[in-house]
Every structure is written in structure tokens, then in C-alpha cells.
Design an enzyme around this catalytic site. Structure first.
Site, PDB file in Angstrom:
ATOM      1  CG  HIS A 199      -1.966  -1.003   1.293  1.00 59.34           C
ATOM      2  ND1 HIS A 199      -2.237  -1.756   2.411  1.00 59.34           N
ATOM      3  CD2 HIS A 199      -2.859  -1.417   0.347  1.00 59.34           C
ATOM      4  CE1 HIS A 199      -3.244  -2.569   2.172  1.00 59.34           C
ATOM      5  NE2 HIS A 199      -3.633  -2.390   0.911  1.00 59.34           N
ATOM      6  CE  LYS A 241     -10.877  -7.800   0.886  1.00 58.35           C
ATOM      7  NZ  LYS A 241      -9.805  -6.878   0.477  1.00 58.35           N
ATOM      8  NE  ARG A 284      -1.988  -7.660  -4.397  1.00 55.83           N
ATOM      9  CZ  ARG A 284      -2.765  -7.921  -3.353  1.00 55.83           C
ATOM     10  NH1 ARG A 284      -2.233  -8.027  -2.166  1.00 55.83           N
ATOM     11  NH2 ARG A 284      -4.055  -8.075  -3.507  1.00 55.83           N
ATOM     12  CB  SER A 340      -4.545  -6.464   4.138  1.00 46.86           C
ATOM     13  OG  SER A 340      -4.038  -5.201   3.821  1.00 46.86           O
TER      14      SER A 340
HETATM   15  O1  PNS Z   1      -8.747  -3.106  -0.087  1.00 46.16           O
HETATM   16  P1  PNS Z   1     -10.016  -3.653  -0.704  1.00 46.16           P
HETATM   17  O2  PNS Z   1     -10.854  -4.392   0.344  1.00 46.16           O
HETATM   18  O3  PNS Z   1      -9.760  -4.503  -1.896  1.00 46.16           O
HETATM   19  O4  PNS Z   1     -10.862  -2.360  -1.171  1.00 46.16           O
HETATM   20  C1  PNS Z   1     -12.098  -2.535  -1.845  1.00 46.16           C
HETATM   21  C2  PNS Z   1     -12.887  -1.229  -1.841  1.00 46.16           C
HETATM   22  C3  PNS Z   1     -13.149  -0.771  -0.414  1.00 46.16           C
HETATM   23  C4  PNS Z   1     -12.081  -0.150  -2.560  1.00 46.16           C
HETATM   24  C5  PNS Z   1     -14.226  -1.488  -2.581  1.00 46.16           C
HETATM   25  O5  PNS Z   1     -14.930  -2.453  -1.870  1.00 46.16           O
HETATM   26  C6  PNS Z   1     -15.077  -0.235  -2.735  1.00 46.16           C
HETATM   27  O6  PNS Z   1     -14.811   0.558  -3.602  1.00 46.16           O
HETATM   28  N1  PNS Z   1     -16.098  -0.051  -1.865  1.00 46.16           N
HETATM   29  C7  PNS Z   1     -16.926   1.139  -1.875  1.00 46.16           C
HETATM   30  C8  PNS Z   1     -18.389   0.836  -2.232  1.00 46.16           C
HETATM   31  C9  PNS Z   1     -18.698   1.155  -3.681  1.00 46.16           C
HETATM   32  O7  PNS Z   1     -18.567   2.275  -4.130  1.00 46.16           O
HETATM   33  N2  PNS Z   1     -19.135   0.124  -4.430  1.00 46.16           N
HETATM   34  C10 PNS Z   1     -19.604   0.246  -5.807  1.00 46.16           C
HETATM   35  C11 PNS Z   1     -18.536   0.362  -6.844  1.00 46.16           C
HETATM   36  S1  PNS Z   1     -17.351  -0.914  -6.872  1.00 46.16           S
END
Ligand code: PNS
Length: 165
Positions: free
Chosen positions: A19, A43, A96, A133
Site C-alpha cells: 500500500h 471482509k 499485483r 493484508s
Molecule cells: O482493499 P479492498 O478491500 O480490496 O478495497 C475494496 C474497496 C473498499 C475499494 C471497494 O470495496 C469499494 O470501492 N467499496 C466502496 C463501495 C462502492 O462504491 N461500491 C460500488 C462500486 S465498486
């Protein structure tokens, strides 16, 4: 909305060296960067959001990452609503592997359809290509040493067992 303002969203549970690598490089590409802690309902969380924010702030400061960096959290709805609120036209994600491409591609398309927000993918420094993570959570939960994979503040926090508070 500006393409010189970007958001790096994620669970950051906990923040990793991968990150931090993405944050450092994105900070060099954009005039302003928002590092955004977002709750991912898919998660099970290890750390409360406030702790992730504190660890991100400490890690960015300790790594001396330069630039206009805002660390914030968002739980009020869509990620693109936050981006629109702060005038960000870009989301930055680290990629990745092909697994990440498959996971990120639909989100990138939906986010662009929702609000004309583009997603930019950065490839990781090879040193961090296998860090996640979820692996850090597992190693930490079983008492292993996570210091090769996380910034100093995160390693110290997990090492002291402060996460059990
Ligand atoms: O680190 P992660 O868990 O892979 O992050 C995922 C995250 C939080 C970026 C993703 O779940 C997200 O964008 N959540 C926000 C909700 C949202 O806008 N959803 C609709 C479009 S994807």
C-alpha cells in the site's frame, strides 16, 4: 472534477508495504492524493477504521512521503460519491496479479459508469508483489513476524498485541 486529484481507496486492514509503495508513487503523480479507508462488507475486519487511519497517518509520516496527502475514511455510500465531493477524477489501485485485474476491472467499469471517474492501475514494486493484508492478518493472528511486510508503525502496533484492546 480534476484529473490531478486522485483517491487511493482500500480496506487497509492493516496497511502494508505494498500500500505504502502505491501511495508514494501516486503522490508523485497527482497534485493531491486522498488515501481513503473504506469498509469492505465482504471482509471480516481485524482493525477498527480509526486504528487503520492512525496507522496510515503514522506510516506515511514515518516513510516521509511528500505531497498533499489527505487520509480519510468513508462509510456514507459509494466510493465515487467521496471522489465527486473532493473533486477527484481518478481512483488509483495497485495490481499485483491477474487475480487483482479480475477483481478490480468490474469495479473500475462501474465507477466510470456511475460518475465518469477513471481508475488507474499501478504495478507493484516486485519486492511487494506478494504482500496482502489478508496474509498479514493471518500471520499476525497466529503470532508470526509480519515486520517484513508492513510499515514500522503497523509492525510495532501488531507486535505489542495492542490490536486485542
Ligand atoms: O482493499 P479492498 O478491500 O480490496 O478495497 C475494496 C474497496 C473498499 C475499494 C471497494 O470495496 C469499494 O470501492 N467499496 C466502496 C463501495 C462502492 O462504491 N461500491 C460500488 C462500486 S465498486
Amino acid at each position: 472534477m480534476s484529473t490531478s486529484v486522485a483517491v487511493v481507496p482500500g480496506s487497509f486492514d492493516p496497511p502494508t508495504l505494498g500500500h505504502l509503495d502505491v501511495i508514494r508513487r501516486a503522490a508523485g503523480l497527482y497534485r493531491q492524493l486522498h488515501v481513503l479507508v473504506v469498509h469492505n462488507p465482504d471482509k471480516e475486519a481485524m482493525l477498527p477504521i480509526a486504528q487503520r487511519l492512525a496507522l496510515l497517518e503514522q506510516s506515511i509520516a514515518e516513510a516521509e512521503i511528500e505531497g498533499d496527502i489527505v487520509v480519510a475514511s468513508w462509510s456514507m455510500g459509494l466510493l465515487v460519491d467521496y471522489a465527486t465531493d473532493v473533486g477527484a477524477g481518478v481512483l488509483v489501485k495497485g495490481i499485483r496479479s491477474q487475480v487483482d485485474v479480475a477483481y478490480e476491472t468490474p469495479m473500475a467499469i462501474v465507477n466510470r459508469n456511475l460518475a465518469h471517474v477513471e481508475t488507474v492501475f499501478l504495478l507493484p514494486d516486485p519486492a511487494h508483489a506478494l504482500v496482502s493484508s489478508s496474509l498479514v492478518r493471518q500471520v499476525a493472528a497466529l503470532g508470526g513476524d509480519v515486520s517484513p511486510y508492513v510499515p514500522g508503525p503497523v509492525a510495532r502496533f501488531l507486535d505489542t498485541g495492542a490490536r486485542d484492546i
